[in-house]
Structures are given as C-alpha cells and as structure tokens.
Design a protein around this motif. Structure first.
Motif, short mmCIF file in Angstrom:
data_model
loop_
_atom_site.label_atom_id
_atom_site.label_comp_id
_atom_site.label_asym_id
_atom_site.label_seq_id
_atom_site.Cartn_x
_atom_site.Cartn_y
_atom_site.Cartn_z
N GLU A 197 0.38 -4.03 51.61
CA GLU A 197 -0.63 -4.86 50.70
C GLU A 197 -1.77 -5.54 51.73
O GLU A 197 -1.34 -6.04 53.02
CB GLU A 197 0.01 -5.71 49.85
CG GLU A 197 0.76 -5.15 48.63
CD GLU A 197 1.20 -5.99 47.69
OE1 GLU A 197 0.60 -6.27 46.42
OE2 GLU A 197 2.10 -6.74 47.52
N PRO A 198 -2.92 -5.68 51.06
CA PRO A 198 -3.87 -6.51 51.96
C PRO A 198 -3.19 -8.00 52.01
O PRO A 198 -2.59 -8.45 51.26
CB PRO A 198 -5.06 -6.75 51.04
CG PRO A 198 -4.69 -5.34 50.22
CD PRO A 198 -3.25 -5.17 49.92
N GLN A 199 -3.51 -8.71 53.01
CA GLN A 199 -3.19 -9.82 53.84
C GLN A 199 -3.99 -11.13 53.41
O GLN A 199 -3.86 -12.19 53.90
CB GLN A 199 -2.62 -9.91 54.94
CG GLN A 199 -1.65 -8.79 55.40
CD GLN A 199 -0.29 -9.07 54.59
OE1 GLN A 199 0.33 -9.95 54.49
NE2 GLN A 199 0.10 -7.86 53.92
N SER A 200 -5.17 -10.85 52.75
CA SER A 200 -6.16 -11.80 52.74
C SER A 200 -5.94 -13.12 51.50
O SER A 200 -4.96 -12.54 50.46
CB SER A 200 -7.80 -11.17 52.02
OG SER A 200 -7.47 -10.83 50.97
N GLU B 162 -10.53 -6.15 58.71
CA GLU B 162 -11.88 -6.58 59.08
C GLU B 162 -12.63 -6.93 57.95
O GLU B 162 -13.16 -8.31 57.83
CB GLU B 162 -12.73 -5.80 59.93
CG GLU B 162 -13.98 -6.26 60.31
CD GLU B 162 -14.87 -5.36 61.21
OE1 GLU B 162 -15.61 -5.41 62.06
OE2 GLU B 162 -14.67 -4.02 60.94
N TYR B 163 -12.75 -6.23 56.73
CA TYR B 163 -13.68 -6.62 55.59
C TYR B 163 -12.98 -7.53 54.60
O TYR B 163 -13.52 -7.98 53.86
CB TYR B 163 -14.21 -5.17 55.13
CG TYR B 163 -14.96 -4.41 55.87
CD1 TYR B 163 -16.27 -4.97 56.30
CD2 TYR B 163 -14.74 -3.18 56.48
CE1 TYR B 163 -17.21 -4.46 57.26
CE2 TYR B 163 -15.77 -2.53 57.36
CZ TYR B 163 -16.73 -3.35 57.87
OH TYR B 163 -17.88 -2.61 58.47
N ILE C 155 -20.44 -2.00 49.28
CA ILE C 155 -20.76 -1.44 50.49
C ILE C 155 -19.86 -2.36 51.47
O ILE C 155 -19.75 -3.51 51.52
CB ILE C 155 -22.29 -1.67 51.25
CG1 ILE C 155 -23.07 -0.75 50.33
CG2 ILE C 155 -22.55 -1.30 52.43
CD1 ILE C 155 -24.59 -0.87 50.46
N THR C 156 -19.44 -1.57 52.57
CA THR C 156 -18.77 -2.45 53.90
C THR C 156 -19.56 -2.00 54.99
O THR C 156 -19.81 -0.83 55.21
CB THR C 156 -17.15 -2.23 53.90
OG1 THR C 156 -17.08 -0.76 54.16
CG2 THR C 156 -16.66 -2.47 53.04
N ASP C 157 -20.08 -2.88 56.02
CA ASP C 157 -20.83 -2.57 56.91
C ASP C 157 -21.16 -3.67 57.90
O ASP C 157 -20.21 -4.83 57.73
CB ASP C 157 -22.36 -2.16 56.51
CG ASP C 157 -22.78 -1.04 57.39
OD1 ASP C 157 -22.93 -1.17 58.67
OD2 ASP C 157 -23.32 0.03 56.80
N PRO D 269 -19.51 -8.60 60.13
CA PRO D 269 -19.03 -7.83 59.07
C PRO D 269 -19.44 -8.30 57.79
O PRO D 269 -19.56 -9.56 57.56
CB PRO D 269 -17.52 -7.90 59.14
CG PRO D 269 -17.27 -8.34 60.70
CD PRO D 269 -18.35 -9.09 61.02
N ILE D 270 -19.88 -7.45 56.96
CA ILE D 270 -20.50 -8.07 55.64
C ILE D 270 -19.94 -6.95 54.43
O ILE D 270 -19.73 -5.73 54.76
CB ILE D 270 -21.89 -7.78 55.70
CG1 ILE D 270 -22.44 -8.19 53.99
CG2 ILE D 270 -22.71 -6.64 55.84
CD1 ILE D 270 -24.09 -8.56 54.02
N VAL D 271 -19.51 -7.69 53.29
CA VAL D 271 -19.15 -6.82 52.16
C VAL D 271 -19.83 -7.14 50.97
O VAL D 271 -20.26 -8.25 50.79
CB VAL D 271 -17.68 -7.06 51.95
CG1 VAL D 271 -17.27 -6.40 50.55
CG2 VAL D 271 -16.79 -6.77 53.08
N ILE D 272 -20.51 -5.99 50.37
CA ILE D 272 -21.17 -6.13 49.07
C ILE D 272 -19.69 -5.83 48.17
O ILE D 272 -19.62 -4.70 47.98
CB ILE D 272 -22.18 -5.14 48.91
CG1 ILE D 272 -23.36 -5.52 49.96
CG2 ILE D 272 -22.80 -5.57 47.32
CD1 ILE D 272 -23.61 -6.78 50.22
#
Length: 569
Positions: free
Chosen positions: A194-197, A319-320, A363-365, A517-520
């Motif tokens: 699972e994600p760790q955030s 990263e995101y 978006i992820t970028d 890193p940016i996430v919309i």
C-alpha cells in the motif's frame, strides 16, 4: 592459493549457485510417509490456460493469465496454497485479509471473501481437481488483491488523466512467490504494497471510523431550508436534529441539555462552523441549503468518498505521494510541502469549470520553470468561439482588450476575424497587470496544456466555490509560490520577484534549479492539518465516473488514448 583452498572455494560457489536456483522455485509440499505425491500439473495447466474460473465472483482473469502461467511455471506446476488436504497458514491469512478488505477501502466480495471457508473445507477430500481449482483461484485473487492495493483497480488513463502507473507495477508472480507463499507475516507484506504516505494512512483510518459510525446513526435528517438562511436564535424546528448530526460526526462534543426544539440554538453555532469548515462551506454559522445538504449526506456516501480517494492515492508513485506541491481540485486548495513532507503553507486556488471541456485533469509531473509577465496565447477553441465573434462585432476589439495577432514566430501581423476563427494566426494577450494569466505562470509541460498562474480576477478567491477557469489553476498568492520554488536560487528573493512581476522584462523565463514534483489531485476526502477529515463536493463527477467503472468488476476497461485538452484561463 593452495589447491585444497581452491577446491573448497569452488565447492562453496557451486553450493551457493544451487541455493540461488532453488530460491527461484516454490517450496515442495511434504507428504505423509509412504504416500505418493499427486501430480497436479495437468489440472493446473488446464486452469491457468482457461482465462476464466466460473467459481469466482469475477470469473474472467484474462488480464492475469500470463502472470499466473509464469507463477506456476516457476514452481514446476505444483500447488502452493494447501498441503496434504489442509490450507497453508498463508492461505488462511490471505482469506482473513479478503474478508477485511473494506478496511483497506476495497470491496470484500470482489475477492470472494465469504466463499473461501467452503472451498477450504473441500480440500479435506484431497480431490486433485478441487485442490487445483482452489490453488489457481487463490493465486488469481491474491494477485488481484495485491495489484489493487498497490496501483489501484482502474487505470487512471481510462479517465484520460495524466498519471501513468506502468512503472509502479509489481512483478506479481515474483511478489506472490517471494512475499506470500512462505511468508511469516502476510499482513506485513500486504501493508508494504500500500502507499506509505501519511495522507493515505489517515484516509484509511477514517474509513474504519466512519464504518464504525453506521450502527450509531439513529439521527433524524435536518429539515431543509427554504428562502433565507437560518441565523442563531431565529425560529427553526431543526435544532435537535442538527445537534444529533453534529454529535454523530464529532463536531459537537456535548449536546446541550437546553437545546430548543423551536429555534436555532446559539449554543450549536461553533460546532456548526467547525462542520462547515470541514466541508468546504462558508463558515458563517448560518443554516442554508449547502449546509443542510452536507449535514444530511448519508454516511455511506462519505465512506465512498474515502474509498474513491484511496484509489487515487494508489495511482501515485512514492515520489508523487509525497510531492512538494499538491493541488486538490475539489478543495480549491494548493499545498506546499518540505522535504520531510510537512506542510509549509497552503493557498486558495481557482480551478477549471465543471463543464467537461474545461475540467482540470488529474496530473503528475515536474515543475521546471516559471515565466514572469507572460503572454497568453489564446487556444484555438476560444479564438473561434469568443475572439472571432467579438472581432466581427467591433473592429477595434483586439486593441481595446490588449490582444494582438502574430505569426508562429511571434511577429505581429494583421488578421481578419475569419483568419482568427480558423486559427490561421496566433492571438495573444500582451503582458501586464490586466493579462488573464496575471504576472507569473508556473509550468510543468504536459499534454493537457495546464499550468499554474496568477490572475487579475482576485475577487474570486473570496468565494467558497471556485471553479471558474478554462482548465488551468489560478493562484491566490503567486509571489509566495514563486519565492518558494526559487528559494535555492541566490539571484532571487521577495524584492526581486516582486520587481520582475511588476516592472521586469516581458515573458522572462526562469529555470528552476531542479524539477519539483507536482500533483494535480482529486480528493473529495482529505485529512486536514487540524487532524479532522474534510469532505468536498464531487465538482467534476470524477468520483461517480470511478464508481461506475468499479461497479462492473474486473477486468476493468482498457485505457483510452488521452485526449489533449486546451486549457487556459
């Protein structure tokens, strides 16, 4: 080196090689003394080649067929989930996790949660066909479960989002072999998938909390309000229902004994403001339509919002998940985070309109540069629909609105309304304080032509609902963000950034020292810095689209080719 030592080293190397080869194979089942080991290979081959397992809730496993074949081929086509007529402890642990899948934001029935007990009971018969069926079904469902936890169930590109999960995918045959079939802690292996955030963990915990509220919900709906909003102390027959809902949701710690049944009791005001704050509603303590709708939203809907949000978190790479900049569209909010993923500041934003062609996509970028005092190149769709008609109505429209027409090299040219309508030239708005992009824009090149920018229309930031743009994201505090992204560049500080925006060179590009890193993102449920879970309206219907896709079960639709969206102000 002596010959004896050399022979010893060669023997050790050969032994290590044997161990490495054996390490790629499944462990063999043990049999009762004198009992011949059954050959399950024919049944396993037939089942793995079939693409469907009719006994499963979702029989079609064609999208996992090759992975299942690889898994069994690596193990010499032997069973792995049972031994001598009994399920392995790893199989029991997986079944328990399938049955508690809702705690991870998944649907237990998608993993046949309540069918496994009967299937495990059939193993006692030691029937080769049923044993092989159990094994392949367990393998298929385990792979689905792991993949669903790790990268989500529906590919984000199915929705034409700018997120790619391909690089994040596991080698499922290897994961099951190395992390599950001989695992001493299956739960730990699944948790690692699972994600760790911290946001994911908080959202996951909130699901358990809200599911726990379901049996406690004996409240009555809050009466609808017609006409003006109800203010504290005014006649209203809903105070008791209001106090019940606020107490259920945790916004009211103690229900006052003196709550009136006929007026909006002022003692409830602070609790209502807290509720409004958590739901993206103007915190005025008044009872209006939006507040009542939020109060009466069923707990099941809130749980769906939490699970929909978990699904999108799973799309993100490490990263995101811990991106430096995140824009949450339904919340109309941008957050900036430190390297340790601690929130440094947030600001209000304006996002794309709810009409489909102007929605801001997920978006992820990487943000790579910013431009001070930018031109705005008008997209062809707006040139045709808006600029050309104005030109036909007024010959001086372009000049009076700070526009000019240029060729593809940026040289000024004269053009007619017809040339503009067919995009035979470029229409751009000149830089300056009235430019639609404001005085700075932040770019992370993407196929949607979406970016962040300032705006002269600052009055919109005072509104609680802020979907007014053509797709790009407008910033309430652009200078603050510019100072933050340029903080590693000694040439820039607050004063020089302000000067560049107000009086500097037009269309000046500044490269960042490193991509950011940016996430919309799109989270209709988000854990706030205050420790509370916040909920927001599904402004684009992205939650509904996701739930519709999930409703049909696996295998999910193939990802379409992402359409380019012309997004700007």
């Amino acid at each position: 080196m002596t010959s004896k030592l050399r022979r010893s080293l060669i023997a050790l190397s050969f032994f290590a090689l044997l161990l490495s080869v054996e390490g790629c194979k499944h462990r063999k089942r043990h049999q009762t003394a004198g009992e011949a080991a059954p050959d399950f290979a024919p049944q396993l081959h037939q089942l793995a080649d079939s693409k469907t397992l009719p006994q499963l809730r979702w029989p079609d496993f064609s999208d996992y067929k090759s992975t299942v074949q690889t898994f069994y081929n690596n193990g010499d086509w032997d069973i792995v989930w049972s031994d001598n007529g009994k399920p392995t402890k790893q199989a029991y642990a997986l079944v328990r996790n399938f049955q508690h899948a809702s705690e991870r934001g998944l649907i237990p029935d998608d993993y046949d949660a309540w069918r496994w007990d009967a299937r495990m009971a059939t193993l006692k018969k030691k029937d080769p066909v049923q044993t092989a069926q159990f094994d392949v079904m367990m393998t298929v469902v385990a792979m689905r479960f792991i993949s669903d936890l790790h990268i989500g169930r529906v590919n984000p590109q199915h929705f034409s989002f700018g997120v790619n999960v391909d690089a994040k995918k596991y080698d499922l045959a290897q994961f099951v072999q190395e992390r599950l079939i001989d695992s001493t802690d299956v739960d730990d292996a699944l948790n690692d998938a699972e994600p760790q955030s911290p946001e994911y963990r908080a959202t996951k915990a909130a699901i358990v909390h809200y599911v726990g509220l379901l049996p406690q919900d004996h409240t009555s709906p809050v009466p609808m309000v017609t006409g003006k909003s109800i203010e504290p102390g005014k006649p209203w027959a809903g105070s008791q229902a209001l106090s019940g809902r606020l107490a259920l949701f945790g916004d009211l710690d103690n229900v006052p004994d003196t709550v009136s049944a006929s007026t909006y009791d002022p003692q409830l005001t602070d609790a209502l403001k807290k509720f409004q704050h958590r739901h993206g509603i103007e915190e005025d303590g008044k009872i209006g339509k939006d507040t009542v709708n939020a109060l009466n939203t069923p707990l099941g809907v809130r749980i769906n919002q939490l699970t929909d949000t978990l699904e999108r978190w799973r799309w993100l790479s490490d990263e995101y998940q811990n991106a430096a900049i995140m824009v949450n569209l339904p919340e109309y909010t941008l957050r900036a985070f430190s390297d340790g993923h601690h929130e440094e500041f947030s600001m209000r934003v304006v996002v794309g309109q709810s009409v489909k062609e102007h929605r801001t996509p997920v978006i992820t970028d990487h943000m790579k540069y910013l431009v001070f005092r930018p031109f705005w190149n008008v997209p062809p769709s707006i040139m045709k629909a808006e600029i050309a008609p104005h030109m036909r109505a007024s010959s001086g429209y372009l000049a009076s609105h700070n526009f000019e027409t240029v060729d593809n090299k940026g040289n000024p040219v004269s053009a007619s309304a017809e040339q503009v309508a067919r995009a035979g030239v470029i229409v751009r708005e000149k830089p300056g304080p009235k430019n639609s992009l404001g005085l700075v824009k932040f770019l992370f090149p993407n196929t949607f032509n979406v970016y962040l920018h300032s705006t002269p229309a600052t009055e919109l930031f005072s509104r609680s609902k802020r979907d007014f743009s053509h797709g790009c994201v407008r910033l309430q505090e652009p200078e603050k963000l510019a100072a933050w992204v340029l903080r590693d560049n000694s040439k820039w500080n607050d004063d020089s950034i302000h000067e560049a925006m107000e009086n500097g060179q037009d269309n000046k590009t500044v490269l960042l020292s490193h991509p950011i890193p940016i996430v919309i993102f799109y989270a209709t449920a988000y854990p706030g810095e205050d420790g509370d879970m916040h909920f927001f309206t599904d402004i684009y219907g992205y939650d509904k689209e996701l739930e519709d896709a999930l409703h049909h079960g696996p295998p999910y639709p193939k990802a379409p080719i992402a359409e380019k969206v012309e997004a700007d102000i």
